[in-house]
Design a protein around this motif. Structure first.
Motif, PDB file in Angstrom:
ATOM      1  N   ILE A  33      19.762  66.151  48.992  1.00 50.76           N
ATOM      2  CA  ILE A  33      20.942  66.464  49.362  1.00 50.76           C
ATOM      3  C   ILE A  33      21.076  67.759  50.073  1.00 50.76           C
ATOM      4  CG2 ILE A  33      23.348  66.917  48.482  1.00 50.76           C
ATOM      5  CD1 ILE A  33      22.732  65.463  46.078  1.00 50.76           C
ATOM      6  N   VAL A  34      20.363  68.639  49.764  1.00 51.27           N
ATOM      7  CA  VAL A  34      20.328  70.069  50.283  1.00 51.27           C
ATOM      8  C   VAL A  34      19.997  70.216  51.859  1.00 51.27           C
ATOM      9  CG1 VAL A  34      19.800  72.289  49.992  1.00 51.27           C
ATOM     10  CG2 VAL A  34      20.747  71.199  48.259  1.00 51.27           C
ATOM     11  N   VAL A  35      18.711  69.343  51.940  1.00 45.88           N
ATOM     12  CA  VAL A  35      17.999  69.718  53.119  1.00 45.88           C
ATOM     13  C   VAL A  35      18.827  69.086  54.453  1.00 45.88           C
ATOM     14  CG1 VAL A  35      15.996  68.850  54.553  1.00 45.88           C
ATOM     15  CG2 VAL A  35      15.541  69.718  52.319  1.00 45.88           C
ATOM     16  N   PRO A  36      19.380  68.021  54.339  1.00 43.65           N
ATOM     17  CA  PRO A  36      20.441  67.170  55.309  1.00 43.65           C
ATOM     18  C   PRO A  36      21.714  67.966  55.555  1.00 43.65           C
ATOM     19  CG  PRO A  36      20.132  65.475  53.396  1.00 43.65           C
ATOM     20  CD  PRO A  36      19.235  66.839  53.354  1.00 43.65           C
ATOM     21  N   LEU A  37      22.277  68.739  54.223  1.00 40.54           N
ATOM     22  CA  LEU A  37      23.318  69.369  54.342  1.00 40.54           C
ATOM     23  C   LEU A  37      22.978  70.417  54.904  1.00 40.54           C
ATOM     24  CD1 LEU A  37      26.433  69.669  53.609  1.00 40.54           C
ATOM     25  CD2 LEU A  37      25.647  70.785  51.310  1.00 40.54           C
ATOM     26  N   VAL A  38      21.994  71.387  54.871  1.00 40.69           N
ATOM     27  CA  VAL A  38      21.915  72.788  55.495  1.00 40.69           C
ATOM     28  C   VAL A  38      21.472  72.596  57.014  1.00 40.69           C
ATOM     29  CG1 VAL A  38      20.153  74.484  55.488  1.00 40.69           C
ATOM     30  CG2 VAL A  38      20.955  73.781  53.466  1.00 40.69           C
ATOM     31  N   VAL A  39      20.699  71.308  57.364  1.00 38.37           N
ATOM     32  CA  VAL A  39      20.632  71.052  58.780  1.00 38.37           C
ATOM     33  C   VAL A  39      21.821  70.871  59.410  1.00 38.37           C
ATOM     34  CG1 VAL A  39      19.458  69.424  60.348  1.00 38.37           C
ATOM     35  CG2 VAL A  39      18.315  70.372  58.302  1.00 38.37           C
ATOM     36  N   LEU A  84      23.182  72.832  62.362  1.00 37.25           N
ATOM     37  CA  LEU A  84      23.602  72.510  63.740  1.00 37.25           C
ATOM     38  C   LEU A  84      24.856  72.501  64.196  1.00 37.25           C
ATOM     39  CD1 LEU A  84      21.589  68.941  63.830  1.00 37.25           C
ATOM     40  CD2 LEU A  84      20.860  71.326  64.875  1.00 37.25           C
ATOM     41  N   LEU A  85      25.874  72.598  63.433  1.00 40.07           N
ATOM     42  CA  LEU A  85      27.103  72.985  63.682  1.00 40.07           C
ATOM     43  C   LEU A  85      27.517  74.282  64.074  1.00 40.07           C
ATOM     44  CD1 LEU A  85      29.084  70.504  61.312  1.00 40.07           C
ATOM     45  CD2 LEU A  85      28.701  70.138  63.612  1.00 40.07           C
ATOM     46  N   LEU A  86      26.953  75.152  63.412  1.00 38.67           N
ATOM     47  CA  LEU A  86      26.994  76.434  63.304  1.00 38.67           C
ATOM     48  C   LEU A  86      26.334  77.383  64.759  1.00 38.67           C
ATOM     49  CD1 LEU A  86      27.202  77.909  59.831  1.00 38.67           C
ATOM     50  CD2 LEU A  86      29.088  77.530  61.099  1.00 38.67           C
ATOM     51  N   ALA A  87      25.228  76.842  64.754  1.00 42.53           N
ATOM     52  CA  ALA A  87      24.502  77.169  65.809  1.00 42.53           C
ATOM     53  C   ALA A  87      24.803  76.797  67.387  1.00 42.53           C
ATOM     54  CB  ALA A  87      23.014  76.910  65.598  1.00 42.53           C
ATOM     55  N   GLY A  88      25.614  75.699  67.301  1.00 37.17           N
ATOM     56  CA  GLY A  88      26.325  75.292  68.627  1.00 37.17           C
ATOM     57  C   GLY A  88      25.227  74.852  69.514  1.00 37.17           C
ATOM     58  N   ARG A  89      25.520  75.195  70.883  1.00 31.30           N
ATOM     59  CA  ARG A  89      24.929  74.577  71.990  1.00 31.30           C
ATOM     60  C   ARG A  89      23.381  75.133  72.111  1.00 31.30           C
ATOM     61  NH1 ARG A  89      27.036  70.112  74.187  1.00 31.30           N
ATOM     62  NH2 ARG A  89      29.347  70.437  74.421  1.00 31.30           N
ATOM     63  N   VAL A  90      23.052  76.095  71.458  1.00 34.61           N
ATOM     64  CA  VAL A  90      21.652  76.566  71.505  1.00 34.61           C
ATOM     65  C   VAL A  90      20.470  75.620  70.941  1.00 34.61           C
ATOM     66  CG1 VAL A  90      20.188  78.229  70.326  1.00 34.61           C
ATOM     67  CG2 VAL A  90      22.671  78.934  70.905  1.00 34.61           C
ATOM     68  N   ALA A 120      24.415  66.186  63.538  1.00 35.07           N
ATOM     69  CA  ALA A 120      24.908  66.949  62.531  1.00 35.07           C
ATOM     70  C   ALA A 120      25.694  66.295  61.688  1.00 35.07           C
ATOM     71  CB  ALA A 120      25.735  68.069  63.200  1.00 35.07           C
ATOM     72  N   TYR A 121      26.711  65.434  62.401  1.00 35.14           N
ATOM     73  CA  TYR A 121      27.653  64.503  61.466  1.00 35.14           C
ATOM     74  C   TYR A 121      26.593  63.287  60.827  1.00 35.14           C
ATOM     75  CZ  TYR A 121      31.356  66.299  64.279  1.00 35.14           C
ATOM     76  OH  TYR A 121      32.370  67.021  64.794  1.00 35.14           O
ATOM     77  N   LEU A 122      25.626  62.923  61.267  1.00 37.56           N
ATOM     78  CA  LEU A 122      24.904  61.995  60.526  1.00 37.56           C
ATOM     79  C   LEU A 122      24.251  62.674  59.351  1.00 37.56           C
ATOM     80  CD1 LEU A 122      22.868  59.879  63.555  1.00 37.56           C
ATOM     81  CD2 LEU A 122      24.828  59.036  62.150  1.00 37.56           C
ATOM     82  N   ASN A 123      23.658  63.844  59.594  1.00 35.32           N
ATOM     83  CA  ASN A 123      23.000  64.397  58.358  1.00 35.32           C
ATOM     84  C   ASN A 123      24.073  64.858  57.282  1.00 35.32           C
ATOM     85  OD1 ASN A 123      20.062  66.490  59.176  1.00 35.32           O
ATOM     86  ND2 ASN A 123      20.458  64.415  59.420  1.00 35.32           N
ATOM     87  N   LEU A 124      25.314  65.258  57.607  1.00 36.63           N
ATOM     88  CA  LEU A 124      26.343  65.410  56.724  1.00 36.63           C
ATOM     89  C   LEU A 124      26.778  64.096  56.086  1.00 36.63           C
ATOM     90  CD1 LEU A 124      28.612  67.183  55.637  1.00 36.63           C
ATOM     91  CD2 LEU A 124      30.178  66.440  57.420  1.00 36.63           C
ATOM     92  N   PHE A 125      26.466  63.134  56.694  1.00 36.49           N
ATOM     93  CA  PHE A 125      26.844  61.723  56.083  1.00 36.49           C
ATOM     94  C   PHE A 125      25.953  61.181  54.957  1.00 36.49           C
ATOM     95  CE2 PHE A 125      26.836  56.954  55.323  1.00 36.49           C
ATOM     96  CZ  PHE A 125      28.003  56.723  55.274  1.00 36.49           C
ATOM     97  N   TRP A 175      16.806  70.546  70.969  1.00 32.12           N
ATOM     98  CA  TRP A 175      15.909  70.053  69.931  1.00 32.12           C
ATOM     99  C   TRP A 175      16.674  69.796  68.651  1.00 32.12           C
ATOM    100  CZ3 TRP A 175      16.869  73.699  66.529  1.00 32.12           C
ATOM    101  CH2 TRP A 175      16.997  74.896  66.800  1.00 32.12           C
ATOM    102  N   GLY A 176      17.783  70.123  68.452  1.00 28.73           N
ATOM    103  CA  GLY A 176      18.667  69.754  67.206  1.00 28.73           C
ATOM    104  C   GLY A 176      18.624  68.457  66.655  1.00 28.73           C
TER     105      GLY A 176
END
Length: 656
Positions: A31-37, A41-47, A142-147, A51-52
């Motif tokens: 659970i933690v690995v995809p949640l952290v990713v 991705l959401l917080l890092a933004g366009r950077v 990011a949304y896929l990983n959250l799901f 490769w995100g």
């Protein structure tokens, strides 16, 4: 006669829950690995745009790898150590109500973990190519990983409270994914519709948990299962019906099914992930996980079976008239989950068959959704099957893999659907007992409904297949340039096609899959079907052949009109989803709007009117006495003198 699910060893009850050890102690990382990713991705933004998406793919495969290692641990464990509880921390210590945040690792939850992470990871790979030209691809992943993280929380939670956390998480993620292209108003509306209708189901789950705590003193799965037999049928019935409401919302079952067709507004990988293999199956998981409650509640159990039987026909009828390729698959999903819900209402053996079909369906339905996405990718996002035809000439891999999915859902041996869906049909004919009361009518009713559903499924899925890949070409080469998709899209489809071909026969071999689930379900009481098994099997094969043959004649041998034909009243109703939106508007939206208009009118004319009236009265009274305010001291002295005289006269009058 009693038929035990697990052979040759046949314990009479589910296995005990023991503390997790070994690799299972690291289950939280799934659970933690995809949640952290996702958060990264959401917080890092366009950077992370360049490769995100690959980081998200790696996170999903990491969850699969951890889950597979735990699966191997359970596969090699004896019966007594096949259900593990992993305590993480004390979550809600509130007097008598104490909830520990933990994970329940058993064959049922690990089945879902394997499905969610493996199919989900293949969809991640597919989406890398499918979303290649979208400037917000990083946010999509990011949304896929959250799901993925939320869905794993839902199926791994060791209590209804932890399950509810994941339940709400997948609701949020699905809202974000369905409305990903929210700059299109219809897509934003579809996301809101799914979100609101799922909140209705969520209220059912909340009420179920409140009732559990009042009746059982806990919302922990293990404690509830122990307390359910002692609390009586009334409490179990109430909890079971509330859980059914929750399941109907999440799994798009009648009467909360109207959101699923509109949810096809999301990108096709979303449909493959959410509407085939994961979120829409959560309702089935909830009912089956709550089996100890339903064993004490024959009324609620019967309601589950009735809802499933009705929805499987409802979805199948809608699927016969849709020209939107994805909406046909959405209607098919609704119908196939109806089969699972029917099985979930038929006791422990039905639970095992329901999960078996859920697992195989996740593969072949995800395959067909990805096939639909491949067609759309090649046809400039065209979704109308009347504009397709003969695509197998230019898209042989997509057509070949879709062929496998088509044969699997029809139940043609040896493909996966034959081993799972046909078992549900056979078991439906045995549905003449619900708990402690007999229902001799049920075996005939549920069996015939399941049989008719199989025939209709064969028709509309064959219609989709022939209209898309065979028959006369109905697209212009000047307007469209269809081509086979890239390997990033075709390889996941090929892998899913292999699973849809061989998985059924492997898992059915020597009752392998039902044996695997036996520590969770224990045993079930077997009843003879109202018809001989061989008759049911022949009848099932016959209706499938008839349904496919009718579609072959209408949509392969005969020319398919590009313009939509008028059709009769039933066809018109099916095109309009059997008027489910109109019914919801008439029963809920219009009355609610009328009540709200009444409330607004009451507030405006009664509440505000009273306040404004008092203000006007005060103003007029002030104006009436304003002439006394002259500003002269002698005038005010005169008023005081007059007042004193009046007071004296009044006092003297009362004395005499």
């Amino acid at each position: 006669m009693t038929e035990l699910i697990n052979l040759p060893l046949s314990p009479s009850a589910p296995a005990p829950v023991v503390e997790a050890t070994g690799v299972a102690s690291y289950a939280w990382l799934m659970i933690v690995v995809p949640l952290v990713v996702s958060l990264g991705l959401l917080l890092a933004g366009r950077v992370t745009d360049r490769w995100g998406h690959w980081v998200a793919v790696a996170a999903s495969w990491t969850s699969f790898g951890i889950g597979f290692a735990i699966f191997l641990q359970l596969l090699g464990a004896d019966y007594e150590n096949s259900r593990l509880n992993l305590h993480l921390f004390s979550w809600i210590p509130a007097g008598d109500f104490n909830v520990n945040f933990g994970l329940l690792l058993d064959p049922l939850s690990l089945t879902f973990v394997m499905l969610v992470t493996f199919v989900g990871s293949l969809i991640h790979v597919y989406a890398v190519a499918y979303m290649d030209h979208d400037k917000d691809r990083r946010r999509f992943f990011a949304y896929l990983n959250l799901f993925i993280a939320a869905m794993l929380t839902l199926v791994l939670g060791n209590s209804y409270a932890v399950l509810f956390m994941g339940w709400e998480g997948v609701g949020l993620a699905s809202y974000l994914l369905i409305g990903f292209w929210n700059f299109v108003p219809d897509y934003a509306s579809a996301a809101k519709k799914a979100f609101v209708m799922n909140r209705v189901g969520d209220m059912g789950l909340l009420l179920a948990m409140m009732t559990m705590f009042a009746a059982y003193g806990s919302v922990d799965f293990t404690e509830v299962a122990k307390a359910a037999p002692q609390a009586g049928a009334h409490a179990a019935t109430l909890v079971g019906l509330f859980l059914l409401v929750a399941a109907c919302g999440k799994s798009a079952q009648f009467p909360l099914q109207a959101w699923l067709g509109d949810a096809m507004a999301g990108p096709t990988p979303v449909s493959a992930l959410i509407h085939a293999a994961t979120m829409v199956t959560a309702g089935v998981y909830l009912v089956v996980r709550s089996g100890a409650i339903y064993l004490e509640a024959p009324i609620a159990t019967t309601a589950v079976a009735i809802v499933g039987a009705f929805t499987l026909l409802f979805g199948a009828i809608i699927g016969t008239a849709k020209d939107d390729m994805k909406k046909v698959l959405a209607a098919s999903t609704m119908s196939q989950i109806g089969y699972m819900m029917l099985g979930a209402g038929l006791g422990p053996i039905g639970w095992a068959f329901a999960i078996f079909h859920l697992f195989t369906h996740g593969f072949f339905k995800a395959l067909m959704f990805l096939g639909a996405g491949s067609v759309m990718h090649a046809m400039d996002d065209e979704i109308n099957m009347r504009h397709f035809g003969a695509l197998q000439k230019v898209m042989p891999i997509t057509a070949g893999t879709f062929l496998v999915g088509w044969l699997a859902i029809l139940g043609v041996p040896p493909f996966a659907g034959f081993w799972s869906k046909d078992k549900l049909i056979e078991h439906a004919f045995t549905a003449n007992h619900f708990g402690n009361y007999d229902a001799p009518w049920a075996g005939w009713v549920f069996g015939i409904v399941a049989l008719v559903g199989a025939g209709i499924t064969a028709f509309y899925m064959s219609r989709l297949f022939f209209m898309t890949f065979y028959g006369k070409q109905r697209w212009s080469e000047a307007e469209f340039h269809p081509h086979e998709s890239s390997p990033l899209m075709t390889i996941p489809m090929i892998i899913l096609a292999i699973g849809a071909t061989f998985m059924g026969i492997v898992l059915a071999w020597n009752d392998m899959f039902t044996n695997w689930l036996s520590p969770v379900f224990g045993y079930g009481e077997h009843h003879e079907p109202v018809l001989p098994i061989i008759v049911i099997q022949i009848a099932t094969l016959a209706v499938v052949i008839i349904g496919a043959a009718v579609a072959y004649k209408m949509y392969h041998l005969e020319e398919v009109p590009v313009a939509v034909p008028a059709g009769n009243s039933l066809v018109h109703a099916a095109r309009n989803d059997l008027y489910q939106d109109q019914l919801n508007n008439a029963l809920f939206v219009t009355p609610t709007n009328a009540v709200m208009r009444g409330v607004v009118a009451t507030d405006k004319h009664v509440v505000d009117g009273t306040v404004h009236g008092l203000a006007k009265l005060s103003t007029k009274l002030g104006a009436a006495v304003s002439w006394t305010q002259t500003g002269y001291i002698r005038g005010y002295a005169g008023y005081i003198l007059a007042g004193v005289v009046v007071a004296l006269i009044t006092t003297l009058a009362f004395q005499f």
